[in-house]
Motif scaffolding. Sequence first.
Motif, mmCIF file in Angstrom:
data_model
loop_
_atom_site.group_PDB
_atom_site.id
_atom_site.type_symbol
_atom_site.label_atom_id
_atom_site.label_comp_id
_atom_site.label_asym_id
_atom_site.label_seq_id
_atom_site.Cartn_x
_atom_site.Cartn_y
_atom_site.Cartn_z
ATOM 1 N N TYR A 581 0.854 -1.184 0.000
ATOM 2 C CA TYR A 581 0.000 0.000 0.000
ATOM 3 C C TYR A 581 0.896 1.243 0.000
ATOM 4 C CZ TYR A 581 -4.037 -2.824 1.563
ATOM 5 O OH TYR A 581 -5.048 -3.753 1.680
ATOM 6 N N THR A 582 0.556 2.212 -0.822
ATOM 7 C CA THR A 582 1.274 3.480 -0.801
ATOM 8 C C THR A 582 0.323 4.584 -0.345
ATOM 9 O OG1 THR A 582 0.817 3.680 -3.176
ATOM 10 C CG2 THR A 582 2.999 2.898 -2.530
ATOM 11 N N PRO A 583 0.841 5.593 0.362
ATOM 12 C CA PRO A 583 -0.028 6.611 0.978
ATOM 13 C C PRO A 583 -0.649 7.538 -0.067
ATOM 14 C CG PRO A 583 2.287 7.166 1.285
ATOM 15 C CD PRO A 583 2.257 5.798 0.679
ATOM 16 N N PRO A 584 -1.709 8.248 0.303
ATOM 17 C CA PRO A 584 -2.332 9.202 -0.624
ATOM 18 C C PRO A 584 -1.295 10.203 -1.132
ATOM 19 C CG PRO A 584 -3.688 8.920 1.331
ATOM 20 C CD PRO A 584 -2.395 8.209 1.604
ATOM 21 N N GLY A 585 -1.358 10.496 -2.427
ATOM 22 C CA GLY A 585 -0.443 11.464 -3.011
ATOM 23 C C GLY A 585 0.932 10.923 -3.329
ATOM 24 N N TYR A 586 1.115 9.619 -3.166
ATOM 25 C CA TYR A 586 2.435 9.046 -3.428
ATOM 26 C C TYR A 586 2.795 9.181 -4.906
ATOM 27 C CZ TYR A 586 6.182 5.689 -4.109
ATOM 28 O OH TYR A 586 7.370 5.104 -4.464
ATOM 29 N N LYS A 587 4.070 9.537 -5.176
ATOM 30 C CA LYS A 587 4.583 9.642 -6.533
ATOM 31 C C LYS A 587 5.633 8.571 -6.763
ATOM 32 C CE LYS A 587 3.710 14.621 -6.847
ATOM 33 N NZ LYS A 587 4.310 15.969 -7.073
ATOM 34 N N GLU A 588 5.514 7.870 -7.877
ATOM 35 C CA GLU A 588 6.412 6.768 -8.187
ATOM 36 C C GLU A 588 7.870 7.235 -8.145
ATOM 37 O OE1 GLU A 588 6.540 2.844 -8.396
ATOM 38 O OE2 GLU A 588 4.662 3.951 -8.578
ATOM 39 N N GLY A 589 8.700 6.421 -7.504
ATOM 40 C CA GLY A 589 10.116 6.742 -7.366
ATOM 41 C C GLY A 589 10.462 7.393 -6.042
ATOM 42 N N GLN A 590 9.433 7.887 -5.331
ATOM 43 C CA GLN A 590 9.648 8.506 -4.027
ATOM 44 C C GLN A 590 9.835 7.426 -2.969
ATOM 45 O OE1 GLN A 590 6.211 10.667 -2.759
ATOM 46 N NE2 GLN A 590 7.144 11.432 -0.872
ATOM 47 N N ARG A 591 10.849 7.559 -2.134
ATOM 48 C CA ARG A 591 11.071 6.595 -1.049
ATOM 49 C C ARG A 591 10.445 7.135 0.239
ATOM 50 N NH1 ARG A 591 14.098 2.207 -2.092
ATOM 51 N NH2 ARG A 591 15.498 2.257 -3.890
ATOM 52 N N VAL A 592 9.618 6.300 0.869
ATOM 53 C CA VAL A 592 8.880 6.731 2.052
ATOM 54 C C VAL A 592 9.107 5.747 3.192
ATOM 55 C CG1 VAL A 592 7.087 7.908 0.721
ATOM 56 C CG2 VAL A 592 6.840 5.476 1.251
ATOM 57 N N PRO A 593 8.873 6.172 4.423
ATOM 58 C CA PRO A 593 8.948 5.223 5.546
ATOM 59 C C PRO A 593 7.869 4.170 5.408
ATOM 60 C CG PRO A 593 7.983 7.296 6.268
ATOM 61 C CD PRO A 593 8.487 7.520 4.874
ATOM 62 N N ALA A 594 8.097 3.012 5.991
ATOM 63 C CA ALA A 594 7.166 1.893 5.805
ATOM 64 C C ALA A 594 7.013 1.106 7.086
ATOM 65 C CB ALA A 594 7.642 0.985 4.675
ATOM 66 N N LYS A 668 12.832 -6.778 -1.049
ATOM 67 C CA LYS A 668 11.956 -6.567 -2.197
ATOM 68 C C LYS A 668 11.300 -5.193 -2.153
ATOM 69 C CE LYS A 668 9.945 -7.751 -5.995
ATOM 70 N NZ LYS A 668 10.736 -7.969 -7.236
ATOM 71 N N ALA A 669 10.821 -4.784 -0.985
ATOM 72 C CA ALA A 669 10.173 -3.473 -0.864
ATOM 73 C C ALA A 669 11.147 -2.346 -1.189
ATOM 74 C CB ALA A 669 9.608 -3.297 0.543
ATOM 75 N N VAL A 670 12.402 -2.517 -0.799
ATOM 76 C CA VAL A 670 13.425 -1.514 -1.106
ATOM 77 C C VAL A 670 13.766 -1.539 -2.593
ATOM 78 C CG1 VAL A 670 15.821 -0.839 -0.690
ATOM 79 C CG2 VAL A 670 14.367 -1.534 1.224
ATOM 80 N N ASP A 671 13.895 -2.735 -3.172
ATOM 81 C CA ASP A 671 14.229 -2.857 -4.593
ATOM 82 C C ASP A 671 13.177 -2.219 -5.488
ATOM 83 O OD1 ASP A 671 16.520 -4.178 -3.895
ATOM 84 O OD2 ASP A 671 15.752 -6.191 -4.367
ATOM 85 N N LEU A 672 11.928 -2.171 -5.024
ATOM 86 C CA LEU A 672 10.861 -1.572 -5.822
ATOM 87 C C LEU A 672 11.015 -0.052 -5.933
ATOM 88 C CD1 LEU A 672 7.789 -3.575 -4.455
ATOM 89 C CD2 LEU A 672 8.798 -3.768 -6.739
ATOM 90 N N GLY A 673 11.887 0.521 -5.098
ATOM 91 C CA GLY A 673 12.080 1.960 -5.122
ATOM 92 C C GLY A 673 11.053 2.728 -4.332
ATOM 93 N N VAL A 674 10.251 2.026 -3.519
ATOM 94 C CA VAL A 674 9.181 2.678 -2.762
ATOM 95 C C VAL A 674 9.592 2.942 -1.319
ATOM 96 C CG1 VAL A 674 6.817 2.414 -1.909
ATOM 97 C CG2 VAL A 674 7.398 1.657 -4.222
ATOM 98 N N VAL A 675 10.292 1.996 -0.714
ATOM 99 C CA VAL A 675 10.549 2.036 0.728
ATOM 100 C C VAL A 675 11.976 2.480 1.013
ATOM 101 C CG1 VAL A 675 10.746 0.578 2.779
ATOM 102 C CG2 VAL A 675 8.797 0.311 1.228
ATOM 103 N N ASP A 676 12.101 3.322 2.017
ATOM 104 C CA ASP A 676 13.403 3.762 2.524
ATOM 105 C C ASP A 676 13.930 2.705 3.487
ATOM 106 O OD1 ASP A 676 15.553 4.960 3.797
ATOM 107 O OD2 ASP A 676 14.522 6.858 4.178
ATOM 108 N N ARG A 677 15.036 2.044 3.119
ATOM 109 C CA ARG A 677 15.553 0.955 3.950
ATOM 110 C C ARG A 677 15.849 1.394 5.377
ATOM 111 N NH1 ARG A 677 17.787 -4.007 3.038
ATOM 112 N NH2 ARG A 677 17.896 -3.719 0.770
ATOM 113 N N ASN A 678 16.198 2.647 5.572
ATOM 114 C CA ASN A 678 16.570 3.130 6.900
ATOM 115 C C ASN A 678 15.384 3.593 7.734
ATOM 116 O OD1 ASN A 678 19.414 2.782 6.540
ATOM 117 N ND2 ASN A 678 19.380 4.571 5.187
ATOM 118 N N ARG A 679 14.179 3.423 7.182
ATOM 119 C CA ARG A 679 12.987 3.868 7.921
ATOM 120 C C ARG A 679 11.869 2.832 7.763
ATOM 121 N NH1 ARG A 679 11.233 9.742 6.418
ATOM 122 N NH2 ARG A 679 11.625 8.992 4.290
#
Length: 820
Positions: A581-594, A668-679
């Motif tokens: 699931y990605t949050p409202p307003g998410y833009k592809e390529g942006q890394r977010v906390p998960a 896998k979540a990090v490889d997708l370019g969505v999740v920030d590994r450090n968060r």
Amino acid sequence: MPIRRTTLAAAVAVATFSLFATAPAFADYAKPPEHLLKVLKAPPPPAPSLDPSGQRLLLTTAQTYPSIERVAQPYLKLAGVRLEPKNRSRHDTQGGYGIPACVADFTLVDVGTAKHTKVALPQGCAGAAQWSADGQRFAFQNAVDTSVQLWVGDAVTGQVKQVPDVQLNPIFGYTLQWLGGGQQLLVKRVPANQGPAPTSGNGPGGPDVQESLGSSGESSTYEARDTLTSAHDEKLFAYYGASQLAVVDVVAGQVRNVGTPALYNEVNAAPDGVHVLTETLKAPFSHAVTYQRFANDVAVLDLATGRAAQIASLPLADRVPVHGVPEGPRDFDWRATDPATLVYAEALDKGDWKVTVPHRDRVLALKAPFNGKPQEIARTAQRFEGIAWSADPAVSFLFENDENRHWRQTRIVDVDQPKKEGRLLWDLSSDEQYADPGNLVFTRLPNGASVVRQDGAFVFLRGQGASPQGDRPFLDRLDLGSLKTERLFRSDADAYEQILGLTATPGRYLTWHQSVMDPPNAFVRQQGERNAAAKEGEAQYASTATALTRLTDPTPEVRQIQKRLVTYKRADGVDLSFTLYTPPGYKEGQRVPAILYAYPADFASAAQAGQVSGSQQTFTRLAPYRLMLLAGYAIIDNASFPIVGDPKNAYDTYLEQLEADAKAAVDKAVDLGVVDRNRIGVTGHSHGGLMTANLIAHTTLFKAGVATSGSYNKTFTPFGFQNERRSVWQAQDVYLKASPFFYADKIKLPLLLVHGEDDANPGTEPFQSRKLYQAIRGNGGTTRLVMLPNEPHWYTALESNEQLVYEMLTWFDTYVKNAR
């Protein structure tokens, strides 16, 4: 000391140390931001129920969350039952995991005309409705301040009325059931002239004494929930458990008592509407197990004469092998195609799966007047799981299950010719999802008996339709001659559409349709011409759909959330998946906390462990942890966390598999370019809470964790946990290794522990969180303990869930999103 309230804004603004170290020991309930609250409190979609005649649909909307005042009502703990003495209502569900939900709304929908009729519910807490066999009426119980009432509704007009002078006793369930077509009900009522409840007197009473005189045998931890602890408890159990059976004529308004008051547990009427199977609990009562294991007498009560025929006298079953069954007669039921024939099973292996025998069970039948010798109608190589009867006496479906291999078989049998070998219909893993044939579709006979729906040589199957792309529910027709199936319907790939039931019109059935953007609604589908070009697995017949309901979206802001199925592999090659699931307003390529959420599951085979379950096409609703999406987090949801191996020893590698599951999901979540590994944070409930604590203790994949209602020291469940069958004395290393309590000195990453103060689940008693908190605190770790007053294993009150969301958001914002 004054009680103060800490707001979310203030909490996030202050430093980490002051945020948690200076919080008061007791605080008011806190709330998350308003935009999260709005979604949390949104009404759930209604639950649909098609009447047996297929003419009307009943939509039942449950109350979202009761108030803490409702949850905090005083109750008694009596041998596995939580009872509110002021009105004798159940304070917990039959599973013991929460307060029974009150019905907020009943709406009747005519399938032919789509006319909606709203039912005016009485004041109180209405329960779920039960349809009569003819579909003309429905009955439900209604809890008010001093009693539990009986109400009956007219399915045509929607008018409901109370049956006067009937106070129901729902303590053991089986509270009301229809007899025959729809004019009479069999109910359990509170006995008349029972007098006041027993008092404890002026003193504390005598000691609670138990003893074991050397007899061997296991006793599962999961049998001991809210057990009796005193002679006074025994008196209360006998007082509140007593019921009077009665026949209620809902047309004439007459109530007739049958038999004498007793501690009736199971009550099950025969197809003839005259004979009733009763299971009556009897003293002496055990203080070691719950009422389901108490000694009991099984009898058949004649409603016409009031006389009972004794069938069996069963002793206390306090030493049943883990994953086993009691010795002696069990699993009593009626044959649907006979007026009054009892069918039941007996173990041939002492109820112990570890014993090697050619047959584990035998199945017996006993006809009215129940004074002859029972006839053996079948033997099963594995554990008997029941019989599904069709209207044809020569066609029945016998189910058995092999717990050792996670394997199940189904045979088509003629119980009147027991020496004739049955035809093998299904033979597959009980973990299998992709090749799952589905479940048989049932219908009601005029006498109310439930039988497999049959159309000539065909029966029908409906299932979830699991596939590598997610669930696509289906309706199949099975040819009893060739045993081949033909697909009548399959949900489109961009929706999730389930079969509700078949109507009386051939080729016409009801579905419950939803998608990511469309709320659940009922549709009438009419089967059309055969599609010769249909691909394998797809529907082989066209159908047209007509909307029956038009329910609206209560939370349109949630539609901005995107979700997708993600598949990947564990290091050892096991296939895995999660929903991202990605949050409202998410833009592809942006890394977010998960935040990762999972619940480990046990599998005997890697092939089944990697199968995808669930659907990404369901209407998105936000559980408390998913509300973090509205705060800017991605959710790695329902990540596959299989524990694979022989059920006899799979947990030898529990920790290693847990870590491999987590690493594969995070990578896998990090490889997708969505999740920030450090968060990345991790959370889970119950067995998932244990997972969370172990991952925080043994990996560095996550910045922080939130574990809710977990069990952290498995030596306190010494006779098994989950699929681990060995006792702690047989596999001590396994128990210690699986217990994060023994690694509290390694827990340096922040861990929030949340638990219900009144958790009734024996494996997750509240002290588990208290002890882990003390261990982490004593070893200098960063931790916080939140005990929710009056809450059981699943949190029920609105205030408790508001607090949970507040705590989770504050913890993850501090230690994941804004971590230094």
